[in-house]
Write a protein that holds these residues in place. Structure first.
Motif, short mmCIF file in Angstrom:
data_model
loop_
_atom_site.label_atom_id
_atom_site.label_comp_id
_atom_site.label_asym_id
_atom_site.label_seq_id
_atom_site.Cartn_x
_atom_site.Cartn_y
_atom_site.Cartn_z
N VAL A 137 0.81 -1.22 0.00
CA VAL A 137 0.00 0.00 0.00
C VAL A 137 0.85 1.28 0.00
N SER A 138 2.15 1.16 -0.24
CA SER A 138 3.03 2.33 -0.25
C SER A 138 2.89 3.12 -1.54
N ASN A 139 3.20 4.41 -1.46
CA ASN A 139 3.20 5.23 -2.67
C ASN A 139 4.55 5.08 -3.38
N ASP A 140 4.63 5.63 -4.59
CA ASP A 140 5.83 5.48 -5.41
C ASP A 140 7.07 6.08 -4.76
N GLU A 141 6.92 7.18 -4.06
CA GLU A 141 8.07 7.81 -3.42
C GLU A 141 8.69 6.89 -2.37
N ILE A 142 7.86 6.31 -1.52
CA ILE A 142 8.38 5.42 -0.48
C ILE A 142 9.03 4.20 -1.10
N ILE A 143 8.41 3.65 -2.13
CA ILE A 143 8.97 2.46 -2.80
C ILE A 143 10.34 2.80 -3.39
N ALA A 144 10.44 3.90 -4.11
CA ALA A 144 11.70 4.29 -4.75
C ALA A 144 12.78 4.59 -3.72
N ARG A 145 12.43 5.33 -2.69
CA ARG A 145 13.43 5.69 -1.69
C ARG A 145 13.89 4.47 -0.89
N ASN A 146 13.00 3.53 -0.63
CA ASN A 146 13.41 2.30 0.04
C ASN A 146 14.24 1.41 -0.89
N TRP A 147 13.93 1.41 -2.17
CA TRP A 147 14.74 0.64 -3.12
C TRP A 147 16.17 1.16 -3.09
N ASN A 148 16.33 2.45 -2.97
CA ASN A 148 17.65 3.07 -2.96
C ASN A 148 18.33 3.00 -1.61
N GLY A 149 17.56 3.19 -0.54
CA GLY A 149 18.18 3.35 0.78
C GLY A 149 17.92 2.25 1.79
N GLY A 150 17.28 1.18 1.39
CA GLY A 150 17.02 0.08 2.32
C GLY A 150 15.69 0.23 3.03
N PRO A 151 15.45 -0.61 4.03
CA PRO A 151 14.14 -0.68 4.69
C PRO A 151 13.62 0.64 5.25
N LYS A 152 14.51 1.53 5.66
CA LYS A 152 14.09 2.84 6.18
C LYS A 152 14.56 3.97 5.27
#
Length: 158
Positions: A123-138
């Protein structure tokens, strides 16, 4: 003078020259179309978040390698992500497993991305998905991933 005869994609050469032919190039991935003009590479607009991530991570190059981070392929997947995807698959009682070699295959890299996303970011938005892809779980909390998200947005908007 030697002549090449091209017929229906077949090359006819004298037998001596067949060994010296270069190996054929790998075909471009179908979801990213490129046009070469004046030694610059222009890429069409990405159709999804994963396509935008691919453009930011590797400019669509499934042979990209970052030695420092041991990240490879079009999505720059590290070994820890392969382990995480396999952990998710075990939890789901799936017999499918990925190897570090699978990171070099853009199709399999996208499969791993979608497995990770559906498990951690249903249920995450694209920003959270992209930033977690780059920076890990947090990653969504890290200031360092804001720049990454801005690059993804810029590519997606153009």
């Amino acid at each position: 003078m030697r002549h090449l005869v091209l017929t229906l994609g077949l090359i006819a050469l004298p037998t001596k020259q067949k060994e010296s032919l270069p190996t054929p190039l790998q075909p471009l991935t179908p979801y990213i179309q490129t046009i070469k003009q004046n030694k610059t590479l222009k890429v069409t607009k990405p159709k999804s978040l994963v396509d935008a991530l691919i453009l930011v991570e590797s400019a669509g190059n499934e042979h990209a390698f970052n030695k420092k981070e041991n990240a490879v392929g079009c999505l720059q997947i590290r070994p820890v992500m392969v382990r995480e995807v396999n952990r998710i698959l075990r939890n789901k009682k799936s017999s499918t497993r990925y190897t570090k070699k699978d990171r070099w295959d853009c199709g399999k890299s996208k499969e791993m991305f979608y497995i990770w996303r559906s498990y951690h970011h249903e249920v995450s938005n694209d920003e959270i998905i992209a930033r977690n892809w780059n920076g890990g779980p947090k990653g969504y909390k890290k200031q360092s991933t804001e720049h990454y998200w801005n690059k993804v947005q810029k590519i997606w908007a153009n």
